[in-house]
Motif scaffolding. Structure first.
Motif, mmCIF file in Angstrom:
data_model
loop_
_atom_site.group_PDB
_atom_site.id
_atom_site.type_symbol
_atom_site.label_atom_id
_atom_site.label_comp_id
_atom_site.label_asym_id
_atom_site.label_seq_id
_atom_site.Cartn_x
_atom_site.Cartn_y
_atom_site.Cartn_z
ATOM 1 N N LEU A 282 -16.473 -40.223 34.882
ATOM 2 C CA LEU A 282 -15.362 -39.653 35.676
ATOM 3 C C LEU A 282 -14.417 -40.771 36.126
ATOM 4 O O LEU A 282 -13.189 -40.601 36.109
ATOM 5 C CB LEU A 282 -15.916 -38.927 36.908
ATOM 6 C CG LEU A 282 -16.761 -37.681 36.641
ATOM 7 C CD1 LEU A 282 -17.348 -37.155 37.954
ATOM 8 C CD2 LEU A 282 -15.934 -36.590 35.959
ATOM 9 N N CYS B 63 -21.363 -36.109 41.141
ATOM 10 C CA CYS B 63 -21.957 -35.181 40.176
ATOM 11 C C CYS B 63 -23.218 -34.595 40.797
ATOM 12 O O CYS B 63 -24.184 -35.325 41.062
ATOM 13 C CB CYS B 63 -22.286 -35.923 38.881
ATOM 14 S SG CYS B 63 -23.152 -34.888 37.697
ATOM 15 N N LEU C 271 -18.262 -32.952 40.159
ATOM 16 C CA LEU C 271 -18.821 -31.945 39.256
ATOM 17 C C LEU C 271 -19.996 -31.260 39.934
ATOM 18 O O LEU C 271 -20.873 -31.930 40.507
ATOM 19 C CB LEU C 271 -19.306 -32.614 37.965
ATOM 20 C CG LEU C 271 -18.239 -33.245 37.089
ATOM 21 C CD1 LEU C 271 -18.891 -33.945 35.894
ATOM 22 C CD2 LEU C 271 -17.249 -32.190 36.614
ATOM 23 N N THR C 272 -20.006 -29.944 39.890
ATOM 24 C CA THR C 272 -21.151 -29.172 40.379
ATOM 25 C C THR C 272 -21.567 -28.286 39.211
ATOM 26 O O THR C 272 -20.900 -27.309 38.897
ATOM 27 C CB THR C 272 -20.768 -28.330 41.611
ATOM 28 O OG1 THR C 272 -19.659 -27.482 41.287
ATOM 29 C CG2 THR C 272 -20.357 -29.205 42.777
ATOM 30 N N THR C 273 -22.645 -28.664 38.552
ATOM 31 C CA THR C 273 -22.991 -28.000 37.292
ATOM 32 C C THR C 273 -24.437 -27.512 37.290
ATOM 33 O O THR C 273 -25.253 -27.913 38.125
ATOM 34 C CB THR C 273 -22.793 -28.962 36.098
ATOM 35 O OG1 THR C 273 -23.730 -30.028 36.208
ATOM 36 C CG2 THR C 273 -21.374 -29.516 36.048
ATOM 37 N N GLN D 156 -23.530 -29.636 30.836
ATOM 38 C CA GLN D 156 -22.251 -29.200 31.416
ATOM 39 C C GLN D 156 -21.518 -30.378 32.049
ATOM 40 O O GLN D 156 -20.303 -30.500 31.954
ATOM 41 C CB GLN D 156 -22.472 -28.124 32.476
ATOM 42 C CG GLN D 156 -22.835 -26.759 31.916
ATOM 43 C CD GLN D 156 -22.980 -25.722 33.022
ATOM 44 O OE1 GLN D 156 -22.919 -26.040 34.211
ATOM 45 N NE2 GLN D 156 -23.181 -24.474 32.620
ATOM 46 N N ALA D 157 -22.277 -31.250 32.719
ATOM 47 C CA ALA D 157 -21.651 -32.410 33.366
ATOM 48 C C ALA D 157 -21.034 -33.337 32.318
ATOM 49 O O ALA D 157 -19.915 -33.844 32.497
ATOM 50 C CB ALA D 157 -22.682 -33.156 34.207
ATOM 51 N N ARG E 205 -17.752 -32.150 30.931
ATOM 52 C CA ARG E 205 -16.595 -32.226 31.844
ATOM 53 C C ARG E 205 -16.235 -33.671 32.180
ATOM 54 O O ARG E 205 -15.430 -33.929 33.075
ATOM 55 C CB ARG E 205 -16.907 -31.465 33.143
ATOM 56 C CG ARG E 205 -17.004 -29.946 32.966
ATOM 57 C CD ARG E 205 -17.741 -29.306 34.140
ATOM 58 N NE ARG E 205 -17.773 -27.854 34.114
ATOM 59 C CZ ARG E 205 -18.492 -27.107 33.283
ATOM 60 N NH1 ARG E 205 -19.233 -27.703 32.344
ATOM 61 N NH2 ARG E 205 -18.469 -25.786 33.354
ATOM 62 N N SER E 206 -16.850 -34.589 31.458
ATOM 63 C CA SER E 206 -16.571 -36.016 31.734
ATOM 64 C C SER E 206 -16.431 -36.769 30.407
ATOM 65 O O SER E 206 -16.960 -37.862 30.242
ATOM 66 C CB SER E 206 -17.694 -36.623 32.583
ATOM 67 O OG SER E 206 -18.951 -36.466 31.929
ATOM 68 N N VAL F 11 -12.835 -34.371 34.215
ATOM 69 C CA VAL F 11 -12.395 -33.954 35.553
ATOM 70 C C VAL F 11 -11.824 -35.140 36.350
ATOM 71 O O VAL F 11 -10.962 -34.953 37.213
ATOM 72 C CB VAL F 11 -13.572 -33.262 36.287
ATOM 73 C CG1 VAL F 11 -13.323 -33.147 37.783
ATOM 74 C CG2 VAL F 11 -13.792 -31.864 35.690
#
Ligand code: INI
Length: 165
Positions: free
Chosen positions: A37, A87, A123-125, A130-131, A134-135, A143
């Motif tokens: 991130l 995260c 991130l809240t996954t 998923q994390a 998104r990175s 994100v």
């Protein structure tokens, strides 16, 4: 308002971050994700003209600690905006809701109390996959990169609002 006009208002503005100073508060918990991130933040800010020298990075133990460090930056008067990076993965903790919720609430409280934009780049996954999705690296979904754009947009917007005649 016609559809085209509405779409124009919704579209992202041209972002010019030159002259802005930005802090990033980064959680060490899940740092295999938060470092990605942070890379995204650097890419995103560079794309708007913020030089690396004008980005200050500090690390905190986890997402729960982000609001306090972010508020300290906001109160210091040394930066125009703060980006919180963390995260929180549901599968890895029984207190997911507490850590994620307190982080979000704390960031919101801090930015409302100080008037300095503090971006929720957390991130809240459900899981690590998923994390990671998104990175991603350059050209992918990250994100942190989105948070950089949000920071610059909010600084510019608040300057316009605060200097409006
Ligand atoms: N912190 C995170 O940033 N992500 C997590 O997933 C997480 N889990 O799983 O518990 C986490 N916990 C640590 C927390 O943020 C604080 O650092 C700790 O509770 C000390 O205050």
């Amino acid at each position: 308002m016609g559809e085209d006009v509405q779409a124009a208002h919704r579209s992202a503005p041209d972002l010019d971050g030159r002259g802005m100073r930005i802090a990033a508060v980064c959680g060490r918990f899940n740092d295999h994700v938060t470092t990605r991130l942070l890379d995204g933040v650097h890419r995103g800010l560079a794309g708007t003209g913020v030089p690396a020298d004008d980005i200050e990075v500090v690390w905190v133990p986890g997402a729960f600690e982000i609001p306090l460090a972010a508020k300290a930056f906001a109160e210091s008067g040394t930066v125009d905006a703060v980006i919180g990076l963390g995260c929180v993965i549901r599968g890895e903790t029984t207190h997911y809701e507490t850590v994620a919720g307190e982080c979000a609430a704390g960031i919101q409280q801090a930015q409302l109390a100080t008037g300095v934009p503090i971006v929720f780049g957390v991130l809240t996954t459900e899981d690590l996959d998923q994390a990671l999705a998104r990175s991603e690296g350059a050209g992918g979904h990250n994100v942190g990169e989105e948070a950089a754009a949000t920071a610059v947009e909010m600084v510019a917007l608040l300057r316009r609002i605060r200097t409006a005649p």
